[in-house]
Motif scaffolding. Structure first.
Motif, mmCIF file in Angstrom:
data_model
loop_
_atom_site.group_PDB
_atom_site.id
_atom_site.type_symbol
_atom_site.label_atom_id
_atom_site.label_comp_id
_atom_site.label_asym_id
_atom_site.label_seq_id
_atom_site.Cartn_x
_atom_site.Cartn_y
_atom_site.Cartn_z
ATOM 1 N N UNK A 151 -89.389 121.587 -18.237
ATOM 2 C CA UNK A 151 -89.593 120.140 -18.320
ATOM 3 C C UNK A 151 -89.047 119.566 -19.620
ATOM 4 N N UNK A 152 -89.181 120.315 -20.722
ATOM 5 C CA UNK A 152 -88.661 119.820 -22.005
ATOM 6 C C UNK A 152 -87.147 119.648 -21.952
ATOM 7 N N UNK A 153 -86.460 120.603 -21.295
ATOM 8 C CA UNK A 153 -85.009 120.496 -21.179
ATOM 9 C C UNK A 153 -84.636 119.309 -20.300
ATOM 10 N N UNK A 154 -85.333 119.159 -19.186
ATOM 11 C CA UNK A 154 -85.066 117.997 -18.329
ATOM 12 C C UNK A 154 -85.294 116.702 -19.095
ATOM 13 N N UNK A 155 -86.402 116.609 -19.814
ATOM 14 C CA UNK A 155 -86.700 115.387 -20.563
ATOM 15 C C UNK A 155 -85.612 115.091 -21.601
ATOM 16 N N UNK A 156 -85.062 116.141 -22.212
ATOM 17 C CA UNK A 156 -83.963 115.974 -23.160
ATOM 18 C C UNK A 156 -82.750 115.365 -22.452
ATOM 19 N N UNK A 157 -82.420 115.915 -21.284
ATOM 20 C CA UNK A 157 -81.293 115.368 -20.525
ATOM 21 C C UNK A 157 -81.575 113.945 -20.059
ATOM 22 N N UNK A 158 -82.821 113.690 -19.681
ATOM 23 C CA UNK A 158 -83.171 112.343 -19.217
ATOM 24 C C UNK A 158 -82.999 111.314 -20.337
ATOM 25 N N UNK A 159 -83.363 111.688 -21.544
ATOM 26 C CA UNK A 159 -83.162 110.795 -22.697
ATOM 27 C C UNK A 159 -81.666 110.555 -22.927
ATOM 28 N N UNK A 160 -80.886 111.633 -22.864
ATOM 29 C CA UNK A 160 -79.434 111.499 -23.044
ATOM 30 C C UNK A 160 -78.833 110.580 -21.977
ATOM 31 N N UNK A 161 -79.370 110.677 -20.775
ATOM 32 C CA UNK A 161 -78.860 109.884 -19.666
ATOM 33 C C UNK A 161 -79.467 108.499 -19.576
ATOM 34 N N UNK A 162 -80.222 108.102 -20.581
ATOM 35 C CA UNK A 162 -80.791 106.761 -20.589
ATOM 36 C C UNK A 162 -81.805 106.517 -19.488
ATOM 37 N N UNK A 176 -92.857 128.170 -12.949
ATOM 38 C CA UNK A 176 -92.908 126.904 -13.678
ATOM 39 C C UNK A 176 -92.551 125.687 -12.847
ATOM 40 N N UNK A 177 -92.188 125.897 -11.577
ATOM 41 C CA UNK A 177 -91.720 124.774 -10.753
ATOM 42 C C UNK A 177 -92.829 123.763 -10.470
ATOM 43 N N UNK A 178 -94.070 124.231 -10.283
ATOM 44 C CA UNK A 178 -95.166 123.305 -9.968
ATOM 45 C C UNK A 178 -95.346 122.273 -11.082
ATOM 46 N N UNK A 179 -95.396 122.751 -12.307
ATOM 47 C CA UNK A 179 -95.554 121.847 -13.448
ATOM 48 C C UNK A 179 -94.336 120.937 -13.579
ATOM 49 N N UNK A 180 -93.171 121.502 -13.339
ATOM 50 C CA UNK A 180 -91.925 120.749 -13.438
ATOM 51 C C UNK A 180 -91.904 119.601 -12.423
ATOM 52 N N UNK A 181 -92.236 119.915 -11.167
ATOM 53 C CA UNK A 181 -92.233 118.895 -10.125
ATOM 54 C C UNK A 181 -93.267 117.815 -10.422
ATOM 55 N N UNK A 182 -94.424 118.215 -10.942
ATOM 56 C CA UNK A 182 -95.444 117.233 -11.315
ATOM 57 C C UNK A 182 -94.919 116.288 -12.388
ATOM 58 N N UNK A 203 -92.649 125.839 0.443
ATOM 59 C CA UNK A 203 -92.015 124.524 0.547
ATOM 60 C C UNK A 203 -93.053 123.441 0.836
ATOM 61 N N UNK A 204 -93.958 123.715 1.778
ATOM 62 C CA UNK A 204 -94.974 122.732 2.153
ATOM 63 C C UNK A 204 -95.972 122.511 1.013
ATOM 64 N N UNK A 205 -96.289 123.583 0.273
ATOM 65 C CA UNK A 205 -97.268 123.476 -0.813
ATOM 66 C C UNK A 205 -96.706 122.754 -2.032
ATOM 67 N N UNK A 206 -95.392 122.716 -2.156
ATOM 68 C CA UNK A 206 -94.796 122.025 -3.302
ATOM 69 C C UNK A 206 -95.016 120.524 -3.151
ATOM 70 N N UNK A 207 -94.901 119.807 -4.257
ATOM 71 C CA UNK A 207 -95.020 118.348 -4.205
ATOM 72 C C UNK A 207 -93.658 117.670 -4.137
ATOM 73 N N UNK A 208 -92.636 118.421 -3.726
ATOM 74 C CA UNK A 208 -91.318 117.818 -3.551
ATOM 75 C C UNK A 208 -91.364 116.791 -2.411
ATOM 76 N N UNK A 209 -90.454 115.806 -2.485
ATOM 77 C CA UNK A 209 -90.440 114.748 -1.477
ATOM 78 C C UNK A 209 -89.156 114.724 -0.660
ATOM 79 N N UNK A 210 -88.247 115.658 -0.921
ATOM 80 C CA UNK A 210 -86.872 115.497 -0.462
ATOM 81 C C UNK A 210 -86.294 116.892 -0.218
ATOM 82 N N UNK A 211 -85.309 116.994 0.649
ATOM 83 C CA UNK A 211 -84.632 118.269 0.903
ATOM 84 C C UNK A 211 -83.124 118.058 0.781
ATOM 85 N N UNK A 212 -82.478 118.911 -0.012
ATOM 86 C CA UNK A 212 -81.045 118.808 -0.272
ATOM 87 C C UNK A 212 -80.242 119.532 0.815
ATOM 88 N N UNK A 213 -79.179 118.889 1.272
ATOM 89 C CA UNK A 213 -78.251 119.392 2.315
ATOM 90 C C UNK A 213 -78.888 120.420 3.267
#
Length: 380
Positions: A151-162, A176-182, A203-213
């Motif tokens: 999540x820290x790395x994502x947040x860093x990229x999110x800041x860079x991307x405005x 770590x995906x559960x915390x990341x998705x949250x 897949x069902x237990x995750x809190x994802x909302x979307x499925x890629x290709x």
């Protein structure tokens, strides 16, 4: 803004239905809809025998016309944004590839700063495809650079991307995906399952909302382990991307997706790379050589590496296979994407909405594309 545009006697189609009516645009928006509209300063189009749909929104596209999002260059983004209206796309989400942290950072920062010019498809944000993916479902993504969700790395990229990262494709079974998705959910970013070896239960237990290709680089359906494909089909919270080039998925699989998931949850995408709009040959995708020929776009292992699909071709393929209605096509090509991204001004044709429009023949060939009131492509 350019001059006003008046479409007379045109068959207006969006997810809410079909109506033969006049449409007038002004100042980048739809100003009026009615019968017998007159506007002496407007550029007029005779819509008889034509279909007017909301401009297509491609939420998963890497490149076109020789340009790629990972070029991390404003000129490349402009090249993509100029090429997409030819296929009816008026807005898109710039999609990255798995690469080094530095290269992803550079691409995200560049896309975050980019603002589409008049007459270009509008860059709506960034789709981060990787590096939080499963080595078991790498596809054309480079597993050398895969990481566990941080999540820290994502947040860093999110800041860079405005703050413009809108979608993240990841494997929800990773540590770590559960915390990341949250964390994504809390910040309004779409978590999408892709390049994943998750079981149906994961897949069902995750809190994802979307499925890629759908179908590609995920656990396939098996009667004792339905996998991500089974979750996508049965769990109604998922919006589901589909590459309808008939290469990534057999025609019967595309028809199955429509019949089981329905137009209300499917989102047509291209997953196109820089070779789209160009001829056969060798191209680069995320530092890997891609050979484009009649079998599609493939890396040297033979794995598919994105597509050269256009959105108008995707619509024609789905219409022919699924025999679906025009409003359903509008829903799958624009309405669902707009809803997923929370775009209140796009995805429909109504007064006050953005003038993002595509004028098509009855055969669904693009004649004219309008991006925010500006003519961005004309076949004539």
């Amino acid at each position: 803004m350019g001059k006003s545009l008046l479409f007379s006697n045109v068959l207006v189609v969006d997810e809410d239905g079909v109506e033969r009516i006049d449409v007038l645009t002004a100042d980048g928006r739809i100003e009026k809809m009615g019968h017998g509209l007159v506007a002496k300063d407007a550029q007029a189009f005779d819509g008889r025998g034509k279909i007017l749909m909301p401009g297509f929104i491609d939420i998963h596209v890497h490149g076109a016309n020789g340009f790629d999002v990972m070029d991390a260059d404003a000129a490349a983004l402009s090249g993509i944004a100029q090429a997409l209206p030819k296929e009816g796309v008026t807005a898109f989400v710039a999609t990255t590839m798995t690469q080094t942290e530095g290269r992803i950072a550079h691409a995200v920062e560049t896309a975050g700063k980019y603002r589409s010019a008049d007459g270009e498809a509008e860059l709506l944000g960034i789709h981060l495809e990787g590096p939080f993916l499963s080595p078991e479902q790498a596809g054309a993504q480079n597993p050398e650079h895969f990481l566990k969700p941080e999540l820290d790395l994502f947040n860093h990229w999110q800041v860079l991307g405005g703050g413009h990262i809108r979608i993240v494709t990841l494997a929800p079974e990773l540590e770590g995906a559960d915390k990341f998705i949250a964390g994504l959910e809390a910040s309004g970013v779409i978590a999408s399952i892709g390049h994943s070896a998750a079981t149906y239960e994961q897949a069902v237990a995750s809190n994802a909302q979307h499925v890629t290709h759908l179908f590609n680089q995920m656990t396939a359906f098996h009667h004792r382990e339905p996998g991500v494909v089974g979750a996508a089909m049965l769990d109604s919270r998922f919006r589901v991307e589909l590459i309808a080039d008939l290469i990534h998925s057999h025609p019967a699989a595309v028809k199955l997706a429509y019949q089981q998931i329905g137009a209300g949850r499917l989102i047509l995408i291209t997953d196109a790379m820089r070779a789209k709009g160009l001829g056969y040959g060798n191209y680069d995708l995320g530092g890997q050589t891609v050979v484009v020929d009649e079998t599609g776009a493939r890396i040297q292992t033979g794995r598919l590496a994105g597509s050269v699909l256009t959105m108008d071709r995707a619509l024609r393929n789905v219409r022919d296979l699924a025999q679906c209605s025009l409003p359903e096509l509008a829903q799958m090509s624009s309405g669902n994407a707009a809803a997923a991204l929370g775009l209140h001004g796009k995805g429909k044709i109504a007064r006050g909405m953005d003038a993002d429009l595509v004028l098509m023949t009855e055969a669904l060939e693009v004649e004219l594309t309008v991006c925010r009131g500006e003519i961005a492509f004309s076949a004539n």
